[in-house]
Enzyme design. Structure first.
Site, short mmCIF file in Angstrom:
data_model
loop_
_atom_site.label_atom_id
_atom_site.label_comp_id
_atom_site.label_asym_id
_atom_site.label_seq_id
_atom_site.Cartn_x
_atom_site.Cartn_y
_atom_site.Cartn_z
N LYS A 174 -6.58 27.23 -3.74
CA LYS A 174 -6.78 26.98 -2.30
C LYS A 174 -5.93 28.01 -1.56
CE LYS A 174 -5.52 25.44 1.19
NZ LYS A 174 -5.34 26.31 2.38
N GLU A 190 -5.94 29.74 4.88
CA GLU A 190 -7.13 29.95 5.72
C GLU A 190 -6.97 31.17 6.63
OE1 GLU A 190 -4.88 27.59 5.64
OE2 GLU A 190 -4.99 26.22 7.34
N CYS A 196 8.99 35.90 1.73
CA CYS A 196 9.95 34.83 1.42
C CYS A 196 11.23 35.41 0.86
CB CYS A 196 9.35 33.86 0.43
SG CYS A 196 9.03 34.63 -1.16
N GLU A 221 14.02 29.64 9.80
CA GLU A 221 13.31 30.72 9.12
C GLU A 221 12.35 31.34 10.13
OE1 GLU A 221 10.23 29.79 6.23
OE2 GLU A 221 10.71 31.61 5.11
P1 NAD Z 1 2.29 27.04 5.21
O1 NAD Z 1 3.23 26.03 4.65
O2 NAD Z 1 1.88 26.91 6.62
O3 NAD Z 1 0.93 27.05 4.35
C1 NAD Z 1 0.93 27.13 2.95
C2 NAD Z 1 -0.33 26.45 2.42
O4 NAD Z 1 -0.29 25.07 2.78
C3 NAD Z 1 -1.62 27.03 3.00
O5 NAD Z 1 -2.56 27.12 1.96
C4 NAD Z 1 -2.01 26.03 4.07
O6 NAD Z 1 -3.40 25.94 4.22
C5 NAD Z 1 -1.46 24.72 3.52
N1 NAD Z 1 -1.06 23.79 4.59
C6 NAD Z 1 -0.59 24.12 5.83
N2 NAD Z 1 -0.32 23.01 6.52
C7 NAD Z 1 -0.60 21.96 5.72
C8 NAD Z 1 -0.52 20.55 5.88
N3 NAD Z 1 -0.07 19.99 7.01
N4 NAD Z 1 -0.89 19.75 4.85
C9 NAD Z 1 -1.32 20.30 3.71
N5 NAD Z 1 -1.43 21.64 3.50
C10 NAD Z 1 -1.07 22.46 4.49
O7 NAD Z 1 2.94 28.47 4.90
P2 NAD Z 1 2.45 29.90 5.42
O8 NAD Z 1 2.76 30.03 6.87
O9 NAD Z 1 1.07 30.16 4.94
O10 NAD Z 1 3.42 30.85 4.57
C11 NAD Z 1 4.71 31.21 4.98
C12 NAD Z 1 5.75 30.30 4.36
O11 NAD Z 1 5.66 30.36 2.93
C13 NAD Z 1 7.18 30.71 4.70
O12 NAD Z 1 7.93 29.56 4.93
C14 NAD Z 1 7.64 31.43 3.44
O13 NAD Z 1 9.04 31.43 3.22
C15 NAD Z 1 6.96 30.62 2.40
N6 NAD Z 1 6.84 31.36 1.15
C16 NAD Z 1 7.68 31.00 0.13
C17 NAD Z 1 7.64 31.69 -1.05
C18 NAD Z 1 8.56 31.31 -2.17
O14 NAD Z 1 8.41 31.85 -3.25
N7 NAD Z 1 9.50 30.40 -2.00
C19 NAD Z 1 6.74 32.77 -1.21
C20 NAD Z 1 5.90 33.10 -0.15
C21 NAD Z 1 5.96 32.37 1.03
#
Ligand code: NAD
Length: 503
Positions: A180, A183, A288, A388
């Protein structure tokens, strides 16, 4: 800035080896961040769509689990060759939906490819153990078997590399996958699905489910899905971990970060300043493992800030296809949110040394631009420090001693990556031992482990106990079985209701 709509493509799911539009009428716009133009409409799955994709993965599992390791590794090698030859194609897709510059997009594909290469060694990685004569004429063997259908939920910032932390190992180990993607940049996943097909992967082993919370919730609660590998922000990671484990699944949920770099007084300041530029502003800070807090110890701050400022002035912000150093932010809303943190930092008393709020850019006026920003005299109470930000904003926090720097990092709720810049081996040794963070760089600003080590943070940066890829990845995507065998000695002592003893 209103986005114009032209030549919008429909971006659907991928199930059972072909694209699958789904029945849901819900969609989300996909935008080129460098132009502000909506280029696609991605399907947002409803529950029926999600179940159809999960069912396709379940149908493929029995045959894939029984496919020999020799055959599986041949397919992995073929996938690696195709990926290596055609990474420019996927890099262009990433740049068009994420905004990062082309070289950076190709770089993320290369780091993902390293995991594919690691997974090519799966016959070795899956070797079990065997003990002869554990008891008289009794042998014991351990084997590891695949879980079944595994779910991967990935963030926008690495549409290729983050899924590749997981699916090469999951597939090599005999699982079938539902990915998944975010989006915001959903097309890279479909390109990968088509590449797997070309490499000879049987239909249904790798599937793509497009969507939002509805799709995620179905993955988290559907009994057919045996594990979840999530990467994204901390609040969602925590939710995914709690919900997935409550439904009996194995979950690894990697969250957000606030990465510090400590610059000790004896550091090579040119090296440190270069590193702060690369780790602070690469991918517009949407990593990240980006460094967002440079912790200047003792007298180094003035000289360090001057060196970072000088270098920041040389960076070219612009369209990722035009040889820029730094591209736009992923959406207008995110761009505005990051800019608001700069406003807040200034209002809270931070010194704006380099201001990216009105950058000169090589790109379209409607792109989501923000230039590199350097804030000095940031203190731990300011929102620019506590949150962050996930943008090109580097904060300099001044402290008096190494112990102050260590305390600052260890008090931070996140623990993804950190770095120390020093020429003192003893100080570096102390730091690696004392700091409560999962990935440490010593004179290395973005210490992303190679594929055969494991990637993962501590504290609010990872929920669960297994890091991504490396042997921890193999362990996550398999479960153990122990077989106790007796062949040569049929006389087992007759009827004996006592607990079996080894003798
Ligand atoms: P996000 O949490 O908004 O989304 C991540 C995934 O979760 C997406 O596929 C999204 O569709 C889904 N999602 C979003 N809201 C949701 C909800 N309410 N319920 C269920 N699923 C939901 O993150 P993002 O903005 O896409 O990515 C950036 C974040 O990811 C930053 O916080 C970054 O630090 C983190 N990140 C962490 C790592 C790591 O290895 N720790 C690596 C890359 C990114």
């Amino acid at each position: 800035m209103t986005a114009t709509i032209s030549k919008v493509t429909t971006i659907g799911h991928w199930a059972g080896g072909k694209s699958f539009p789904g029945s849901s009428q819900r969609t989300a716009p996909v935008t080129n961040p460098a132009t502000g133009v909506v280029t696609g409409e991605v399907a947002l799955a409803d529950v029926d769509d999600a179940r159809a994709v999960i069912d396709a993965a379940a149908a493929a599992f029995p045959a894939w689990r029984d496919t020999s390791l020799a055959k599986r590794s041949q397919i992995l090698f073929a996938f690696r060759e195709l990926l290596n030859a055609r990474k420019d194609e996927i890099a262009a897709i990433i740049t068009s939906e994420h905004g990062k510059v082309l070289s950076d997009a190709a770089g993320e594909v290369s780091r993902g490819q390293e995991v594919v290469e690691f997974a090519c060694g799966i016959p070795h990685l899956l070797k079990g153990g065997m003990t002869e004569n554990a008891s008289t004429n009794v042998d014991v063997a351990s084997i590891r078997q695949p879980l079944g259908v595994v779910g991967i939920i990935s963030p926008f910032n690495f549409p290729a590399m983050v899924p590749m932390w997981f699916f090469p190992i999951a597939i090599a180990a005999g699982n079938t996958v539902v990915l998944k993607p975010s989006e915001k940049d959903p097309s890279a996943a479909l390109w990968i699905a088509a590449l797997w097909k070309e490499a000879g992967l049987p239909d249904g082993v790798f599937n793509v489910l497009q969507g939002d919370k509805v799709a995620v919730d179905e993955l988290l609660t559907n009994k057919t899905v045996k594990s979840i590998s999530f990467v994204g922000s901390t609040p969602i990671a925590e939710y995914v971990y709690a919900t997935g484990t409550a439904h009996g699944k194995r979950v690894q949920a990697l969250g957000g970060a606030k990465n510090h770099a400590v610059i000790l007084p004896d550091a090579d300041l040119d090296l440190a300043a270069d590193a702060m530029i690369n780790a602070g502003f690469g991918s517009a800070g949407e990593r990240c493992m980006a460094i967002s807090a440079a912790v200047a110890v003792g007298p180094v701050a003035d000289e360090l800030v001057a060196k970072i400022k000088e270098r920041a002035a040389t960076l070219k912000t612009g369209d990722g296809t035009r040889n820029s150093d730094m591209g736009p932010l992923v959406t207008k809303a995110h761009r505005d949110k990051v800019a608001s943190y700069i406003d807040a930092g200034e209002a809270d008393g931070a010194t704006v040394v380099v201001d990216g709020r009105n950058p000169q850019v090589d790109g379209e006026a409607d792109g989501f631009w923000l230039g590199p920003t350097l804030l000095d005299n940031v203190t731990p109470e300011m929102s620019v420090y506590t949150d962050e930000i996930f943008g090109p904003v580097l904060s300099v926090v001044r402290v008096d001693t190494y112990d102050d720097a260590l305390e600052l990092i260890n008090n931070n709720p996140y623990g993804n990556g950190t770095a120390i810049f020093t020429n003192d081996g003893g100080a570096a040794r102390r730091f690696q031992n004392e700091v409560e963070v999962g990935m440490i760089g010593i004179n290395v600003p973005i210490p992303v482990p190679t594929a055969y080590y494991s990637f993962g943070g501590w504290k609010a940066s990872l929920f669960g106990d297994t890091h991504a890829h490396g042997t921890e990845g193999v362990h996550f995507f398999t479960r153990g079985k122990v077989v106790t065998t007796r062949w040569l000695d049929p006389s087992h002592g007759g009827i004996n209701l006592g607990f079996p003893q080894n003798a």
